[in-house]
Design a protein around this motif. Structure first.
Motif, PDB file in Angstrom:
ATOM      1  N   ILE A  22       0.874  -1.169   0.000  1.00 17.61           N
ATOM      2  CA  ILE A  22       0.000   0.000   0.000  1.00 17.61           C
ATOM      3  C   ILE A  22       0.908   1.214   0.000  1.00 17.61           C
ATOM      4  O   ILE A  22       1.735   1.375   0.899  1.00 17.61           O
ATOM      5  CB  ILE A  22      -0.918   0.013   1.229  1.00 17.61           C
ATOM      6  CG1 ILE A  22      -1.857  -1.185   1.187  1.00 17.61           C
ATOM      7  CG2 ILE A  22      -1.696   1.308   1.301  1.00 17.61           C
ATOM      8  CD1 ILE A  22      -2.754  -1.294   2.390  1.00 17.61           C
ATOM      9  N   ALA A  23       0.762   2.056  -0.996  1.00 20.24           N
ATOM     10  CA  ALA A  23       1.634   3.222  -1.118  1.00 20.24           C
ATOM     11  C   ALA A  23       1.369   4.256  -0.026  1.00 20.24           C
ATOM     12  O   ALA A  23       2.284   4.944   0.407  1.00 20.24           O
ATOM     13  CB  ALA A  23       1.459   3.855  -2.495  1.00 20.24           C
ATOM     14  N   ASP A  24       0.117   4.336   0.431  1.00 16.30           N
ATOM     15  CA  ASP A  24      -0.254   5.378   1.381  1.00 16.30           C
ATOM     16  C   ASP A  24      -1.378   4.849   2.270  1.00 16.30           C
ATOM     17  O   ASP A  24      -2.296   4.194   1.787  1.00 16.30           O
ATOM     18  CB  ASP A  24      -0.723   6.604   0.600  1.00 16.30           C
ATOM     19  CG  ASP A  24      -0.945   7.830   1.454  1.00 16.30           C
ATOM     20  OD1 ASP A  24      -0.666   7.779   2.669  1.00 16.30           O
ATOM     21  OD2 ASP A  24      -1.395   8.843   0.908  1.00 16.30           O
ATOM     22  N   LEU A  25      -1.311   5.121   3.559  1.00 16.43           N
ATOM     23  CA  LEU A  25      -2.349   4.668   4.479  1.00 16.43           C
ATOM     24  C   LEU A  25      -3.438   5.715   4.692  1.00 16.43           C
ATOM     25  O   LEU A  25      -4.427   5.442   5.367  1.00 16.43           O
ATOM     26  CB  LEU A  25      -1.731   4.288   5.826  1.00 16.43           C
ATOM     27  CG  LEU A  25      -0.841   3.045   5.810  1.00 16.43           C
ATOM     28  CD1 LEU A  25      -0.195   2.836   7.174  1.00 16.43           C
ATOM     29  CD2 LEU A  25      -1.629   1.814   5.402  1.00 16.43           C
ATOM     30  N   ALA A  26      -3.276   6.891   4.121  1.00 15.56           N
ATOM     31  CA  ALA A  26      -4.273   7.957   4.287  1.00 15.56           C
ATOM     32  C   ALA A  26      -5.626   7.471   3.787  1.00 15.56           C
ATOM     33  O   ALA A  26      -5.751   6.958   2.678  1.00 15.56           O
ATOM     34  CB  ALA A  26      -3.846   9.208   3.542  1.00 15.56           C
ATOM     35  N   GLY A  27      -6.627   7.605   4.643  1.00 11.56           N
ATOM     36  CA  GLY A  27      -7.978   7.215   4.276  1.00 11.56           C
ATOM     37  C   GLY A  27      -8.239   5.720   4.325  1.00 11.56           C
ATOM     38  O   GLY A  27      -9.336   5.271   4.016  1.00 11.56           O
ATOM     39  N   LYS A  28      -7.267   4.931   4.724  1.00 12.96           N
ATOM     40  CA  LYS A  28      -7.404   3.470   4.757  1.00 12.96           C
ATOM     41  C   LYS A  28      -7.806   2.995   6.155  1.00 12.96           C
ATOM     42  O   LYS A  28      -7.643   3.690   7.149  1.00 12.96           O
ATOM     43  CB  LYS A  28      -6.086   2.790   4.372  1.00 12.96           C
ATOM     44  CG  LYS A  28      -5.495   3.222   3.066  1.00 12.96           C
ATOM     45  CD  LYS A  28      -6.256   2.666   1.904  1.00 12.96           C
ATOM     46  CE  LYS A  28      -5.465   2.932   0.637  1.00 12.96           C
ATOM     47  NZ  LYS A  28      -6.219   3.138  -0.518  1.00 12.96           N
ATOM     48  N   THR A  29      -8.334   1.797   6.196  1.00 12.37           N
ATOM     49  CA  THR A  29      -8.650   1.136   7.460  1.00 12.37           C
ATOM     50  C   THR A  29      -7.572   0.088   7.715  1.00 12.37           C
ATOM     51  O   THR A  29      -7.280  -0.727   6.849  1.00 12.37           O
ATOM     52  CB  THR A  29     -10.034   0.461   7.387  1.00 12.37           C
ATOM     53  OG1 THR A  29     -11.020   1.467   7.156  1.00 12.37           O
ATOM     54  CG2 THR A  29     -10.351  -0.279   8.679  1.00 12.37           C
ATOM     55  N   VAL A  30      -6.999   0.151   8.916  1.00  7.50           N
ATOM     56  CA  VAL A  30      -5.928  -0.767   9.292  1.00  7.50           C
ATOM     57  C   VAL A  30      -6.404  -1.610  10.474  1.00  7.50           C
ATOM     58  O   VAL A  30      -6.936  -1.082  11.443  1.00  7.50           O
ATOM     59  CB  VAL A  30      -4.637  -0.008   9.670  1.00  7.50           C
ATOM     60  CG1 VAL A  30      -3.543  -0.981  10.062  1.00  7.50           C
ATOM     61  CG2 VAL A  30      -4.187   0.887   8.526  1.00  7.50           C
ATOM     62  N   GLY A  31      -6.219  -2.911  10.373  1.00  4.83           N
ATOM     63  CA  GLY A  31      -6.561  -3.807  11.464  1.00  4.83           C
ATOM     64  C   GLY A  31      -5.327  -4.148  12.275  1.00  4.83           C
ATOM     65  O   GLY A  31      -4.227  -4.237  11.739  1.00  4.83           O
TER      66      GLY A  31
END
Length: 92
Positions: A22-31
């Motif tokens: 994933i290039a960027d975690l902005a706006g993503k959901t991380v478990g």
């Protein structure tokens, strides 16, 4: 008689396929999968704060895994369905 067990194995020969990134975690959901050792709970809290403050993750969700044994299929399915990435921690 003495037996010496050598834990060295042959190197794994990969398929050449790269690991998804994933290039960027902005706006993503991380478990965050945690077995609830105190150290993992503390690390998970700090990681969650950093994911939101520094990497702008939209959401961080915690999933319970047993201390001994495999993760339940329901938990695995939820993490895969709900998250863009997951951190698996066993901070013993």
């Amino acid at each position: 008689m003495l037996t010496i067990l050598n834990p060295v194995a042959q190197p794994h020969v990969g398929t050449g396929a790269s690991t998804p990134q994933i290039a960027d975690l902005a706006g993503k959901t991380v478990g965050i999968l945690t077995n609830h050792w105190k150290s993992m709970d503390r690390m998970g809290e700090r990681i969650a704060l950093q994911l939101k403050a520094v990497y702008h993750a939209a959401d961080v969700r915690f999933y319970d895994v047993p201390i001994n044994g495999a993760m339940a299929n329901k938990v695995k399915a939820s993490a895969i369905a709900d998250c863009d990435a997951a951190i698996v921690g066993l901070a013993n």
